[in-house]
Design a protein around this motif. Structure first.
Motif, PDB file in Angstrom:
ATOM      1  N   LYS A 167       0.838  -1.203   0.000  1.00 16.71           N
ATOM      2  CA  LYS A 167       0.000   0.000   0.000  1.00 16.71           C
ATOM      3  C   LYS A 167       0.868   1.246   0.000  1.00 16.71           C
ATOM      4  O   LYS A 167       0.530   2.245  -0.636  1.00 16.71           O
ATOM      5  CB  LYS A 167      -0.950  -0.016   1.195  1.00 16.71           C
ATOM      6  N   ALA A 168       1.992   1.176   0.711  1.00 11.45           N
ATOM      7  CA  ALA A 168       2.908   2.313   0.698  1.00 11.45           C
ATOM      8  C   ALA A 168       3.454   2.529  -0.718  1.00 11.45           C
ATOM      9  O   ALA A 168       3.605   3.660  -1.170  1.00 11.45           O
ATOM     10  CB  ALA A 168       4.046   2.086   1.680  1.00 11.45           C
ATOM     11  N   GLN A 170       1.883   1.776  -3.545  1.00 14.88           N
ATOM     12  CA  GLN A 170       0.812   2.394  -4.330  1.00 14.88           C
ATOM     13  C   GLN A 170       0.708   3.872  -4.022  1.00 14.88           C
ATOM     14  O   GLN A 170       0.582   4.707  -4.925  1.00 14.88           O
ATOM     15  CB  GLN A 170      -0.531   1.743  -4.003  1.00 14.88           C
ATOM     16  N   ALA A 171       0.762   4.204  -2.725  1.00 17.82           N
ATOM     17  CA  ALA A 171       0.634   5.600  -2.325  1.00 17.82           C
ATOM     18  C   ALA A 171       1.790   6.411  -2.897  1.00 17.82           C
ATOM     19  O   ALA A 171       1.594   7.486  -3.457  1.00 17.82           O
ATOM     20  CB  ALA A 171       0.591   5.712  -0.803  1.00 17.82           C
ATOM     21  N   GLU A 174       1.430   7.106  -6.549  1.00 25.38           N
ATOM     22  CA  GLU A 174       0.412   8.108  -6.904  1.00 25.38           C
ATOM     23  C   GLU A 174       0.868   9.518  -6.594  1.00 25.38           C
ATOM     24  O   GLU A 174       0.620  10.444  -7.351  1.00 25.38           O
ATOM     25  CB  GLU A 174      -0.891   7.821  -6.163  1.00 25.38           C
ATOM     26  N   ASP A 175       1.470   9.706  -5.448  1.00 26.64           N
ATOM     27  CA  ASP A 175       1.878  11.050  -5.052  1.00 26.64           C
ATOM     28  C   ASP A 175       2.983  10.932  -4.013  1.00 26.64           C
ATOM     29  O   ASP A 175       2.717  10.804  -2.820  1.00 26.64           O
ATOM     30  CB  ASP A 175       0.671  11.817  -4.485  1.00 26.64           C
ATOM     31  N   GLU A 177       5.169  13.039  -2.811  1.00 27.26           N
ATOM     32  CA  GLU A 177       5.269  14.084  -1.783  1.00 27.26           C
ATOM     33  C   GLU A 177       4.213  13.893  -0.703  1.00 27.26           C
ATOM     34  O   GLU A 177       4.500  13.987   0.487  1.00 27.26           O
ATOM     35  CB  GLU A 177       5.124  15.468  -2.430  1.00 27.26           C
ATOM     36  N   ALA A 178       2.974  13.628  -1.125  1.00 28.42           N
ATOM     37  CA  ALA A 178       1.907  13.423  -0.144  1.00 28.42           C
ATOM     38  C   ALA A 178       2.202  12.192   0.701  1.00 28.42           C
ATOM     39  O   ALA A 178       1.954  12.179   1.909  1.00 28.42           O
ATOM     40  CB  ALA A 178       0.562  13.287  -0.843  1.00 28.42           C
ATOM     41  N   ALA A 179       2.766  11.151   0.070  1.00 27.80           N
ATOM     42  CA  ALA A 179       3.064   9.924   0.816  1.00 27.80           C
ATOM     43  C   ALA A 179       4.061  10.213   1.929  1.00 27.80           C
ATOM     44  O   ALA A 179       3.909   9.743   3.058  1.00 27.80           O
ATOM     45  CB  ALA A 179       3.605   8.859  -0.135  1.00 27.80           C
ATOM     46  N   LYS A 180       5.098  11.011   1.621  1.00 24.57           N
ATOM     47  CA  LYS A 180       6.079  11.374   2.644  1.00 24.57           C
ATOM     48  C   LYS A 180       5.400  12.040   3.827  1.00 24.57           C
ATOM     49  O   LYS A 180       5.718  11.782   4.978  1.00 24.57           O
ATOM     50  CB  LYS A 180       7.091  12.378   2.074  1.00 24.57           C
ATOM     51  N   LEU A 181       4.454  12.932   3.514  1.00 27.30           N
ATOM     52  CA  LEU A 181       3.791  13.690   4.575  1.00 27.30           C
ATOM     53  C   LEU A 181       2.780  12.848   5.342  1.00 27.30           C
ATOM     54  O   LEU A 181       2.230  13.280   6.335  1.00 27.30           O
ATOM     55  CB  LEU A 181       3.119  14.926   3.978  1.00 27.30           C
ATOM     56  N   MET A 182       2.513  11.629   4.866  1.00 29.95           N
ATOM     57  CA  MET A 182       1.641  10.722   5.608  1.00 29.95           C
ATOM     58  C   MET A 182       2.479   9.675   6.346  1.00 29.95           C
ATOM     59  O   MET A 182       1.992   8.614   6.707  1.00 29.95           O
ATOM     60  CB  MET A 182       0.661  10.017   4.658  1.00 29.95           C
ATOM     61  N   GLY A 183       3.748   9.954   6.506  1.00 27.09           N
ATOM     62  CA  GLY A 183       4.583   9.082   7.339  1.00 27.09           C
ATOM     63  C   GLY A 183       5.208   7.921   6.598  1.00 27.09           C
ATOM     64  O   GLY A 183       5.707   6.988   7.223  1.00 27.09           O
ATOM     65  N   ILE A 184       5.183   7.951   5.269  1.00 26.50           N
ATOM     66  CA  ILE A 184       5.781   6.847   4.522  1.00 26.50           C
ATOM     67  C   ILE A 184       7.231   7.189   4.180  1.00 26.50           C
ATOM     68  O   ILE A 184       7.508   8.240   3.610  1.00 26.50           O
ATOM     69  CB  ILE A 184       4.981   6.573   3.235  1.00 26.50           C
ATOM     70  N   ASN A 185       8.143   6.298   4.547  1.00 32.94           N
ATOM     71  CA  ASN A 185       9.547   6.504   4.214  1.00 32.94           C
ATOM     72  C   ASN A 185       9.738   6.119   2.746  1.00 32.94           C
ATOM     73  O   ASN A 185       9.980   4.959   2.415  1.00 32.94           O
ATOM     74  CB  ASN A 185      10.426   5.648   5.124  1.00 32.94           C
TER      75      ASN A 185
ATOM     76  N   TYR B  73       8.606  12.375   6.459  1.00 34.41           N
ATOM     77  CA  TYR B  73       7.941  11.204   7.046  1.00 34.41           C
ATOM     78  C   TYR B  73       8.253  11.053   8.521  1.00 34.41           C
ATOM     79  O   TYR B  73       7.437  10.573   9.300  1.00 34.41           O
ATOM     80  CB  TYR B  73       8.291   9.927   6.253  1.00 34.41           C
ATOM     81  N   ASN B  76       6.047  13.522  10.377  1.00 36.60           N
ATOM     82  CA  ASN B  76       4.702  12.956  10.470  1.00 36.60           C
ATOM     83  C   ASN B  76       4.621  11.966  11.625  1.00 36.60           C
ATOM     84  O   ASN B  76       3.682  11.976  12.411  1.00 36.60           O
ATOM     85  CB  ASN B  76       4.336  12.277   9.157  1.00 36.60           C
ATOM     86  N   PHE B  84      -3.918  19.283   2.346  1.00 39.86           N
ATOM     87  CA  PHE B  84      -3.378  20.131   1.291  1.00 39.86           C
ATOM     88  C   PHE B  84      -4.428  21.078   0.737  1.00 39.86           C
ATOM     89  O   PHE B  84      -5.617  20.770   0.727  1.00 39.86           O
ATOM     90  CB  PHE B  84      -2.822  19.263   0.156  1.00 39.86           C
ATOM     91  N   PHE B  90      -4.745   9.710  -2.419  1.00 39.60           N
ATOM     92  CA  PHE B  90      -4.284   8.637  -3.309  1.00 39.60           C
ATOM     93  C   PHE B  90      -5.525   8.167  -4.062  1.00 39.60           C
ATOM     94  O   PHE B  90      -6.256   7.287  -3.618  1.00 39.60           O
ATOM     95  CB  PHE B  90      -3.629   7.521  -2.505  1.00 39.60           C
ATOM     96  N   MET B  93      -6.761   4.559  -4.936  1.00 39.32           N
ATOM     97  CA  MET B  93      -6.917   3.597  -3.847  1.00 39.32           C
ATOM     98  C   MET B  93      -8.292   3.804  -3.210  1.00 39.32           C
ATOM     99  O   MET B  93      -8.907   4.860  -3.374  1.00 39.32           O
ATOM    100  CB  MET B  93      -5.799   3.795  -2.813  1.00 39.32           C
TER     101      MET B  93
END
Lengths: 293, 252
Positions: A167-168, A170-171, A174-175, A177-185, B73, B76, B84, B90, B93
């Motif tokens: 899922k990380a 996929q995220a 898709e985006d 920058e947004a993924a980073k800000l949702m805690g994804i390394n 990250y 966060n 935003f 996403f 999904m």
């Protein structure tokens, strides 16, 4: 009956393309990089098998895991050494592309230096027999290719759709920058993507060297290019697309060999790419990207 | 100790001082507004707080610890989540997956466990799924859980962004124009929900907004930026009368 045999043989060849195409597609999905060194991962896998089996004389159940581990490490090291800094500093995509070509040339020449440029023969990984199914006569390697690729792809689907790392991925695709800000390394997501892609290429290399038992430093060129065509044909960035593209290409190649001309197979493969780009540039399963306004 | 404190925070883009010596504090459970005309540097502040930009000078502390040099990250994970201005879900999904992906850093199982479908996978997956649906209930969206995020109507996409940010269990929630594009009724609902979220999740909220009715009603304190400089701060009733603020907004 002949026709069915040719189609199944095509699927066997297509399985290898599909496994390699997945690596192109996954990496493209995450970092928009066409990783032209991906084909050479197959070559690295091929030489790993050659080393373990022909030079050291060890059995296949040692060679297979060794090849997979070596390829996975090679993929991750390439990402860390060659692409990582470019990605972190948001370099232009063209710089990445040229770097990828450089890595490809580097790998081929390193192997040429150590092993020479002549093809090395090696024993087939598994003893090949002809299987009779009804009135069909098929090589056991063809069946092995198809079964292995289906198993690998089902595993990949589970990984991507049912696990947190999937899922990380996929995220991030898709985006980022947004993924980073949702805690994804995202850095480790990228490394894992390269690892998974390279491991699949290693399996492709095993199947390839079982079907065509020789290795050459430039063996990844055409195979990699065709797998790339398969990825684009299926819709680059799409995992089911890469599989479909691989199988389609394999079948097209096999039918061309059987009914048109052996010499024309490559022309047909790349002709298909050109037609696809003219008719549906996003590929079979690809989505048209909407421009942000 | 303040939850969030910035000192002399500034950033220069090329020759432009986009933000200049910003002092700002947010305490636990507060709802604080950040307002100012277009181009005043509000979103820049959010980008600095979340580690997207590296400041040219100054300090940012969360619960007394500096967060400078931390990656987005990591920030966060230690407690700042955001939404935003232009929605960045996403989109391919599902709604539930959007929330789950933000919860994921709390999940302990390994990928192999998941692929083999061992019991820890099912247990945690059930737990996360339940939590995601509970979150959706805040906005009465539980029936959208299995839809693709792109298919949600605009208002619900905005709400989903807020839920996704909440899913990472932040201490400070940054909302970038949460009411943008909403009609007056939706905006009114949103005001109630913002307070509700603060109370329920015990989270401090810093929000950027152009809708003055929302800002004046919901926020307990306001900071006003103009051309990257803080021109006023205080409770809404004071800001409303502040001459500098009126001048900045009317351009006199």
């Amino acid at each position: 009956m002949d026709f069915t045999t040719h189609v199944i043989n095509g699927l066997g060849l297509g399985s290898i393309y599909a496994l390699v195409a997945l690596g192109y597609s996954m990496v493209y999905g995450i970092v928009q990089l066409i990783n032209f060194s991906h084909g050479d991962i197959i070559m690295v896998g091929g030489y790993s098998v050659y080393l373990v089996m022909s030079i050291l004389g060890l059995p296949v159940w040692i060679a297979a895991p060794v090849a997979i581990i070596v390829c996975t490490l090679t993929g991750v090291i390439i990402e860390r050494v060659a692409y990582h800094r470019l990605l972190v500093h948001n370099a232009a995509r063209i710089s990445l592309l040229i770097t990828a070509m450089g890595v490809s040339i580097f790998l081929q020449n390193v192997f040429m230096l150590f092993f020479g440029s002549d093809p090395k023969a090696m024993p087939p990984l598994f003893t090949s027999t002809i299987l009779k199914i009804g009135s069909l006569e098929l090589a056991s390697s063809t069946i092995l290719n198809i079964i292995t690729s289906v198993i690998m792809m089902s595993g990949l689907q589970l990984l991507v759709n049912k696990t947190k790392i999937g899922k990380a991925m996929q995220a991030a695709s898709e985006d980022t920058e947004a993924a980073k800000l949702m805690g994804i390394n995202t850095n480790s997501v990228i490394a894992i993507t390269f690892a998974v892609g390279s491991a699949l290429a290693a399996v492709g290399a095993l199947l390839y060297s079982n079907t065509y038992p020789q290795v050459r430093p430039d063996m990844g060129n055409l195979l990699g290019l065709k797998a790339f065509v398969a990825a684009v044909f299926g819709g680059i960035g799409s995992i089911p697309g890469a599989m479909l593209g691989g199988y389609a290409l394999g079948v097209a190649e096999s039918l061309t060999k059987a009914y048109i001309s052996t010499k024309l197979t490559d022309a047909v493969v790349f002709g298909i790419l050109i037609i696809m780009l003219l008719v549906k540039p996003s590929g079979l399963m690809g989505k048209n990207k909407k421009e942000k306004v | 100790m303040h939850l969030l404190e910035t000192k002399d925070l500034g950033i220069v883009f090329g020759g432009l001082q986009a933000l200049n010596e910003l002092h700002m504090v947010v305490d636990d459970g507060e709802i604080v507004g950040l307002i100012g005309p277009n181009g005043a540097g509000k979103t820049t502040v959010f980008n600095l707080l979340t580690g997207v930009y590296v400041p040219s000078g100054g300090a940012i502390h969360l619960e007394g610890n500096s967060i400078l040099g931390k990656k987005p990250y990591q920030i966060n994970r230690i407690g700042i989540a955001r939404t935003f201005q232009n929605i960045r879900l996403f989109k391919n999904m599902t709604v539930a997956d959007n929330i789950k992906v933000a919860m994921n850093q709390n999940m302990k199982y390994k990928s192999l466990t998941a692929m083999l479908r061992l019991p820890p996978y099912w247990r945690q997956e059930r737990e996360v799924d339940k939590k995601a649906r509970e979150l959706l209930r805040i906005f009465d969206m539980e029936d959208t859980a299995d839809q693709t995020a792109a298919n949600l109507p605009y208002g619900q996409q905005r709400k989903l962004e807020i839920l996704r940010a909440l899913a990472s269990q932040p201490k400070l929630l940054l909302l970038d124009e949460p009411a943008a594009g909403m009609n007056p009724t939706e905006t009114k609902d949103l005001m109630a929900t913002i307070r509700d979220i603060r109370d329920r999740f015990n989270v401090a909220i810093l929000l950027i907004e152009h809708d003055m009715s929302l800002v004046m009603n919901v926020c307990e304190r306001l900071y006003v930026l103009d051309y990257g400089t803080l021109i006023a701060q205080g409770p809404p009733e004071e800001i409303r009368k502040n001459e500098k603020v009126i001048a900045a907004y009317l351009g006199c």
